[in-house]
Design a protein around this motif. Structure first.
Motif, PDB file in Angstrom:
ATOM      1  N   SER A   1      13.552  13.657  -7.062  1.00 55.91           N
ATOM      2  CA  SER A   1      14.168  13.148  -5.826  1.00 55.91           C
ATOM      3  C   SER A   1      13.177  13.068  -4.663  1.00 55.91           C
ATOM      4  O   SER A   1      13.190  12.106  -3.889  1.00 55.91           O
ATOM      5  N   VAL A   2      12.325  14.065  -4.520  1.00 59.57           N
ATOM      6  CA  VAL A   2      11.328  14.072  -3.440  1.00 59.57           C
ATOM      7  C   VAL A   2      10.077  13.377  -3.968  1.00 59.57           C
ATOM      8  O   VAL A   2       9.275  13.962  -4.679  1.00 59.57           O
ATOM      9  N   ARG A   3       9.902  12.125  -3.602  1.00 57.50           N
ATOM     10  CA  ARG A   3       8.833  11.323  -4.196  1.00 57.50           C
ATOM     11  C   ARG A   3       8.359  10.257  -3.192  1.00 57.50           C
ATOM     12  O   ARG A   3       8.956  10.082  -2.127  1.00 57.50           O
ATOM     13  N   ALA A   4       7.302   9.567  -3.594  1.00 55.85           N
ATOM     14  CA  ALA A   4       6.782   8.469  -2.773  1.00 55.85           C
ATOM     15  C   ALA A   4       7.700   7.261  -2.938  1.00 55.85           C
ATOM     16  O   ALA A   4       7.680   6.595  -3.969  1.00 55.85           O
ATOM     17  N   ARG A   5       8.477   6.954  -1.924  1.00 57.03           N
ATOM     18  CA  ARG A   5       9.490   5.890  -2.040  1.00 57.03           C
ATOM     19  C   ARG A   5       8.946   4.502  -1.712  1.00 57.03           C
ATOM     20  O   ARG A   5       9.460   3.498  -2.209  1.00 57.03           O
ATOM     21  N   PHE A   6       7.924   4.433  -0.882  1.00 58.91           N
ATOM     22  CA  PHE A   6       7.443   3.120  -0.434  1.00 58.91           C
ATOM     23  C   PHE A   6       5.928   2.996  -0.623  1.00 58.91           C
ATOM     24  O   PHE A   6       5.181   2.817   0.364  1.00 58.91           O
ATOM     25  N   PRO A   7       5.450   3.096  -1.860  1.00 57.67           N
ATOM     26  CA  PRO A   7       3.991   3.060  -2.090  1.00 57.67           C
ATOM     27  C   PRO A   7       3.342   1.744  -1.700  1.00 57.67           C
ATOM     28  O   PRO A   7       2.123   1.689  -1.512  1.00 57.67           O
ATOM     29  N   ASP A   8       4.135   0.674  -1.584  1.00 56.50           N
ATOM     30  CA  ASP A   8       3.569  -0.619  -1.183  1.00 56.50           C
ATOM     31  C   ASP A   8       3.376  -0.730   0.324  1.00 56.50           C
ATOM     32  O   ASP A   8       2.720  -1.673   0.799  1.00 56.50           O
TER      33      ASP A   8
ATOM     34  N   VAL B   1       0.590  13.095  -2.708  1.00 55.95           N
ATOM     35  CA  VAL B   1       1.694  13.890  -3.236  1.00 55.95           C
ATOM     36  C   VAL B   1       1.139  15.185  -3.805  1.00 55.95           C
ATOM     37  O   VAL B   1       0.262  15.169  -4.673  1.00 55.95           O
ATOM     38  N   LEU B   2       1.624  16.313  -3.299  1.00 55.07           N
ATOM     39  CA  LEU B   2       1.189  17.631  -3.757  1.00 55.07           C
ATOM     40  C   LEU B   2       2.376  18.350  -4.387  1.00 55.07           C
ATOM     41  O   LEU B   2       3.422  18.508  -3.754  1.00 55.07           O
ATOM     42  N   ASP B   3       2.200  18.765  -5.635  1.00 57.68           N
ATOM     43  CA  ASP B   3       3.227  19.569  -6.305  1.00 57.68           C
ATOM     44  C   ASP B   3       2.942  21.043  -6.039  1.00 57.68           C
ATOM     45  O   ASP B   3       1.931  21.583  -6.493  1.00 57.68           O
ATOM     46  N   VAL B   4       3.814  21.668  -5.293  1.00 53.45           N
ATOM     47  CA  VAL B   4       3.618  23.042  -4.834  1.00 53.45           C
ATOM     48  C   VAL B   4       4.916  23.816  -5.042  1.00 53.45           C
ATOM     49  O   VAL B   4       6.001  23.280  -4.820  1.00 53.45           O
TER      50      VAL B   4
END
Length: 228
Positions: free
Chosen positions: A72-79, A85-88
Motif C-alpha cells: 500500500s505504501v509505494r511510489a504512486r506517480f513514478p512518471d 524508496v527505503l524499506d525500514v
C-alpha cells in the motif's frame, strides 16, 4: 561584537521556533508541513494526490515504509516524481543511522538542483521524522535537541520511538566528527598521515632488526652449546 552575537542568537531561536502564526489542528497530521525551505514532511496520505503534490511544487519523494506495508505504501506517480524508496522496520531495533546517508544524498541533490522534496512514511509520526531530524541536524549544524524541536515546531505530532530517539542523539557526535575532519587543513592532515607512516615503517624496521638479532643470538647460543 556583542550585537553580532545577539543577532546570531535571535536567528538561531527563530530558526528553531519557526512561524508563530501557525495554529496546529488535529487534521493537519494528515497533511505535510514544510520543515526547511524545499523539505516537506508528512504521512503517506500526503503523497496520494497528484494534484496536491503538483500544487506544492514537489519534484522528489522519499518513501520510507515498513516492508509489511509495501503493498500500500509505494511510489504512486513514478512518471511525475523522482522517488527513493527505503524499506525500514518501524521498531526500536531498526538501525536508521546506517540507512540515513542514502536519504541524505538524495535530499541534498534534489534541493541543490532547486527541487522540492516530500519525505513520508505511513503516519509521518516516528519513522520519516527520524530521518528528517538527522537531516536538519547535519545541514543546519544543530544539536539533536534543537533539530528535534525545529521539526516538532513545524509538525507538532511527530514522536520518534525510543530506539530512533537514541540514534538521533548518537548521530550528533557522528556528524560533528565528520565536520571536524572535513574542516581540518588538508596539508596538515597529509603531514600527520605521512609522519604516522614513517613511524610505522620505523617500527617495522626496528622489529625486523630485533627479530634478526634474536635469531643470530639464538644461533650463537646453539653453537656454543654444541661446542661445550
Amino acid at each position: 561584537m556583542s550585537t553580532l552575537s545577539d543577532a546570531q542568537t535571535d536567528e538561531h531561536i527563530n530558526l528553531i521556533q519557526g512561524s508563530a502564526d501557525v495554529e496546529w489542528r488535529y487534521e493537519m497530521r494528515r497533511e505535510c508541513q514544510e520543515i526547511l525551505p524545499g523539505l516537506l514532511l508528512g504521512p503517506f496520505q500526503a503523497s496520494k494526490s497528484l494534484d496536491v503534490l503538483q500544487s506544492l511544487g514537489v519534484t522528489h519523494i522519499v518513501c520510507i515504509r515498513d516492508k509489511r506495508e509495501a503493498f500500500s505504501v509505494r511510489a504512486r506517480f513514478p512518471d511525475h516524481f523522482r522517488y527513493l524508496v527505503l524499506d525500514v522496520e518501524d521498531n526500536e531495533d531498526q538501525n536508521v543511522i546506517r540507512l540515513f546517508p542514502e536519504a541524505d544524498a538524495f535530499i541534498t541533490q534534489a534541493l541543490s538542483a532547486g527541487g522540492k522534496v516530500l519525505v513520508h512514511c505511513n503516519g509521518g509520526i516516528s519513522l520519516s521524522p527520524a530521518f528528517v531530524v538527522m537531516f536538519v541536524m547535519r545541514h543546519c549544524h544543530l544539536s539533536w535537541e534543537d533539530a528535534l524541536h525545529l521539526v516538532q515546531n513545524r509538525r507538532y505530532c511527530i514522536s520518534p520511538n525510543g530506539g530512533f530517539l537514541t540514534q538521533i542523539k548518537e548521530y550528533e557526535s557522528i556528524y560533528k566528527a565528520s565536520v571536524a575532519v572535513a574542516s581540518f587543513p588538508q596539508g596538515q592532515m597529509q603531514r600527520i598521515v605521512s609522519r604516522r607512516k614513517r613511524d610505522d615503517d620505523d617500527d617495522d624496521e626496528t622489529g625486523v632488526e630485533d627479530r634478526k638479532r634474536a635469531l643470530v643470538d639464538g644461533d650463537r647460543d646453539d653453537a656454543m652449546a654444541m661446542d661445550s
